[in-house]
Design an enzyme around this catalytic site. Structure first.
Site, PDB file in Angstrom:
ATOM      1  N   GLN A   1      97.015 155.451 132.300  1.00  0.00           N
ATOM      2  CA  GLN A   1      96.954 156.770 131.655  1.00  0.00           C
ATOM      3  C   GLN A   1      95.490 157.129 131.378  1.00  0.00           C
ATOM      4  O   GLN A   1      95.201 158.275 131.031  1.00  0.00           O
ATOM      5  CB  GLN A   1      97.734 156.764 130.336  1.00  0.00           C
ATOM      6  CG  GLN A   1      99.206 156.428 130.469  1.00  0.00           C
ATOM      7  CD  GLN A   1      99.858 156.273 129.105  1.00  0.00           C
ATOM      8  OE1 GLN A   1     100.380 157.240 128.530  1.00  0.00           O
ATOM      9  NE2 GLN A   1      99.837 155.057 128.584  1.00  0.00           N
TER      10      GLN A   1
ATOM     11  N   HIS B   1      96.954 160.387 134.860  1.00  0.00           N
ATOM     12  CA  HIS B   1      96.462 161.506 134.054  1.00  0.00           C
ATOM     13  C   HIS B   1      95.124 162.032 134.557  1.00  0.00           C
ATOM     14  O   HIS B   1      94.438 162.760 133.836  1.00  0.00           O
ATOM     15  CB  HIS B   1      96.322 161.073 132.577  1.00  0.00           C
ATOM     16  CG  HIS B   1      97.655 160.909 131.900  1.00  0.00           C
ATOM     17  ND1 HIS B   1      97.775 160.309 130.669  1.00  0.00           N
ATOM     18  CD2 HIS B   1      98.918 161.232 132.284  1.00  0.00           C
ATOM     19  CE1 HIS B   1      99.062 160.303 130.316  1.00  0.00           C
ATOM     20  NE2 HIS B   1      99.772 160.841 131.289  1.00  0.00           N
TER      21      HIS B   1
ATOM     22  N   GLY C   1      98.218 148.343 125.763  1.00  0.00           N
ATOM     23  CA  GLY C   1      97.335 149.240 125.035  1.00  0.00           C
ATOM     24  C   GLY C   1      97.739 150.696 125.030  1.00  0.00           C
ATOM     25  O   GLY C   1      96.902 151.591 125.171  1.00  0.00           O
TER      26      GLY C   1
ATOM     27  N   SER D   1     100.336 153.664 122.924  1.00  0.00           N
ATOM     28  CA  SER D   1     101.143 153.899 121.718  1.00  0.00           C
ATOM     29  C   SER D   1     102.565 154.295 122.065  1.00  0.00           C
ATOM     30  O   SER D   1     103.429 154.365 121.193  1.00  0.00           O
ATOM     31  CB  SER D   1     100.500 155.013 120.876  1.00  0.00           C
ATOM     32  OG  SER D   1     100.442 156.211 121.663  1.00  0.00           O
TER      33      SER D   1
ATOM     34  N   LEU E   1      97.889 146.256 120.183  1.00  0.00           N
ATOM     35  CA  LEU E   1      97.307 145.832 118.900  1.00  0.00           C
ATOM     36  C   LEU E   1      98.325 145.898 117.779  1.00  0.00           C
ATOM     37  O   LEU E   1      98.241 145.187 116.789  1.00  0.00           O
ATOM     38  CB  LEU E   1      96.102 146.725 118.569  1.00  0.00           C
ATOM     39  CG  LEU E   1      95.203 146.281 117.405  1.00  0.00           C
ATOM     40  CD1 LEU E   1      94.594 144.920 117.713  1.00  0.00           C
ATOM     41  CD2 LEU E   1      94.114 147.302 117.146  1.00  0.00           C
ATOM     42  N   GLU E   2      99.312 146.782 117.956  1.00  0.00           N
ATOM     43  CA  GLU E   2     100.361 146.920 116.922  1.00  0.00           C
ATOM     44  C   GLU E   2     101.643 147.333 117.633  1.00  0.00           C
ATOM     45  O   GLU E   2     101.596 147.785 118.776  1.00  0.00           O
ATOM     46  CB  GLU E   2      99.941 148.018 115.931  1.00  0.00           C
ATOM     47  CG  GLU E   2      99.840 149.379 116.608  1.00  0.00           C
ATOM     48  CD  GLU E   2      99.014 150.399 115.830  1.00  0.00           C
ATOM     49  OE1 GLU E   2      98.740 150.166 114.653  1.00  0.00           O
ATOM     50  OE2 GLU E   2      98.633 151.409 116.445  1.00  0.00           O
TER      51      GLU E   2
HETATM   52  N1  APR Z   1      93.893 145.932 122.247  1.00  0.00           N
HETATM   53  C1  APR Z   1      95.179 146.320 122.455  1.00  0.00           C
HETATM   54  N2  APR Z   1      95.695 147.494 122.007  1.00  0.00           N
HETATM   55  C2  APR Z   1      94.863 148.307 121.333  1.00  0.00           C
HETATM   56  C3  APR Z   1      93.509 147.973 121.075  1.00  0.00           C
HETATM   57  C4  APR Z   1      93.036 146.726 121.573  1.00  0.00           C
HETATM   58  N3  APR Z   1      91.769 146.328 121.380  1.00  0.00           N
HETATM   59  N4  APR Z   1      92.947 148.995 120.354  1.00  0.00           N
HETATM   60  C5  APR Z   1      93.920 149.921 120.179  1.00  0.00           C
HETATM   61  N5  APR Z   1      95.064 149.508 120.759  1.00  0.00           N
HETATM   62  C6  APR Z   1      96.356 150.208 120.806  1.00  0.00           C
HETATM   63  C7  APR Z   1      96.659 151.053 119.593  1.00  0.00           C
HETATM   64  O1  APR Z   1      97.339 150.283 118.632  1.00  0.00           O
HETATM   65  C8  APR Z   1      97.559 152.137 120.177  1.00  0.00           C
HETATM   66  O2  APR Z   1      98.926 151.760 120.112  1.00  0.00           O
HETATM   67  O3  APR Z   1      96.278 151.099 121.903  1.00  0.00           O
HETATM   68  C9  APR Z   1      97.143 152.217 121.658  1.00  0.00           C
HETATM   69  C10 APR Z   1      96.389 153.498 121.992  1.00  0.00           C
HETATM   70  O4  APR Z   1      97.268 154.563 121.785  1.00  0.00           O
HETATM   71  P1  APR Z   1      96.746 156.053 122.042  1.00  0.00           P
HETATM   72  O5  APR Z   1      95.439 156.249 121.347  1.00  0.00           O
HETATM   73  O6  APR Z   1      97.899 156.955 121.725  1.00  0.00           O
HETATM   74  O7  APR Z   1      96.416 156.111 123.600  1.00  0.00           O
HETATM   75  P2  APR Z   1      97.462 156.235 124.786  1.00  0.00           P
HETATM   76  O8  APR Z   1      98.762 155.566 124.426  1.00  0.00           O
HETATM   77  O9  APR Z   1      96.774 155.769 126.019  1.00  0.00           O
HETATM   78  O10 APR Z   1      97.687 157.826 124.882  1.00  0.00           O
HETATM   79  C11 APR Z   1      98.518 158.279 125.937  1.00  0.00           C
HETATM   80  O11 APR Z   1      98.040 160.562 125.297  1.00  0.00           O
HETATM   81  O12 APR Z   1      96.481 162.068 124.591  1.00  0.00           O
HETATM   82  C12 APR Z   1      97.209 161.651 125.687  1.00  0.00           C
HETATM   83  O13 APR Z   1      96.632 161.837 127.943  1.00  0.00           O
HETATM   84  C13 APR Z   1      96.290 161.167 126.776  1.00  0.00           C
HETATM   85  O14 APR Z   1      96.542 159.271 128.248  1.00  0.00           O
HETATM   86  C14 APR Z   1      96.622 159.688 126.887  1.00  0.00           C
HETATM   87  C15 APR Z   1      98.051 159.639 126.377  1.00  0.00           C
END
Ligand code: APR
Ligand code: ZN
Length: 234
Positions: free
Chosen positions: A91, A109, A176, A178, A203-204
């Site tokens: 993504q 994306h 990684g 959400s 991470l969570e």
């Molecule tokens: N290691 C593992 N996981 C991590 C770390 C880490 N060091 N740091 C953060 N995370 C986790 C967070 O806990 C969270 O659940 O990564 C996730 C990031 O979530 P988002 O910020 O929502 O990013 P993402 O899931 O990629 O978003 C999806 O949303 O805004 C749109 O198009 C955009 O591609 C993006 C899509």
């Protein structure tokens, strides 16, 4: 693990967090400092193209100062050494998987280092600013380039290819993310429906954690290299 041949790996912003690339949701997330409707929709681009181009120009420029981390490098090693099929569906719009050496990467994306010309519809490799940048290298039009990013309300790239890969998969791994944004957030449910084994590393707990056979909670930079070692030893 011996019965695993084909792997589909979904990555999200969390895999790039340890490289210093901002995630979207959570502390210091991009959506803390910007409103999606101002910078990540076709309507936003129609309303204020300069604001949108500047948002993506800043994120593209940031890529010059970050490096792939241990998680990107571990996936690149798996991509190189895994005997079966493997597809990294990301993504993310950064180029850290490729810079770590991964070859089979699909950007559903879009990519910061690609631009989309609205005059000739070409997608062109792009390194500099869009705002005030050079004309389209394909047709020469000026001022007609938009970020080659899939915005909210737009169709992600290569969904058919992703669906085919999920149908052939023996293992679906999510790293990684959400689980907040569809269709990516639904891939685990498709995998479960197809009887594919599913593993999450994050991470969570994510919004989709309940759908995974196994969830490992921690830093991608630690969990992913461990998992790759397990896979290559199996
Ligand atoms: N290691 C593992 N996981 C991590 C770390 C880490 N060091 N740091 C953060 N995370 C986790 C967070 O806990 C969270 O659940 O990564 C996730 C990031 O979530 P988002 O910020 O929502 O990013 P993402 O899931 O990629 O978003 C999806 O949303 O805004 C749109 O198009 C955009 O591609 C993006 C899509
Ligand atoms: Zn053009």
């Amino acid at each position: 693990m011996a019965d695993i041949q084909n792997i589909v790996i979904l990555t999200g912003a969390g895999i790039s967090a340890e490289s210093g690339v901002a995630t979207f949701r959570g502390p210091d997330g991009l959506w803390e400092g910007h409103r999606v409707e101002d910078v990540a929709t076709p309507e936003a681009f129609a309303r204020d193209p300069e604001l949108v181009q500047t948002f993506y120009d800043q994120r593209r420029a940031k890529l010059r100062s970050v490096e792939p981390n241990a998680a990107h490098r571990a996936l690149a090693r798996l991509d190189a050494e895994w005997p079966g099929e493997l597809l990294v569906v990301t993504q993310n719009v950064d180029d850290l998987h490729e810079r770590a050496g991964a070859g089979r990467v699909l950007h559903m994306h879009g990519e910061l280092k690609s631009a989309w010309c609205l005059a000739c519809d070409a997608r062109v490799r792009w390194e500099e600013n869009l705002l005030g940048g050079p004309p389209c290298p394909s047709c020469g039009a000026s001022g007609r380039l938009r970020p080659d990013i899939v915005w909210f309300g737009e169709m992600p790239y290569e969904m058919e290819r992703i669906e085919r890969a999920l149908h052939k998969a023996d293992l679906f791994v999510s790293i990684g993310t959400s689980g907040a944004v569809y269709p990516a957030a639904g891939f685990v449910q498709t995998a479960r429906y197809l009887g594919v084994r599913t593993l999450e590393m994050n991470l969570e707990p994510s919004q989709g954690s309940i759908f995974f056979h196994e969830s490992r909670v921690g830093l991608a930079g630690e969990l992913v290299p461990q998992w790759v070692e397990e896979m290559l030893a199996s």
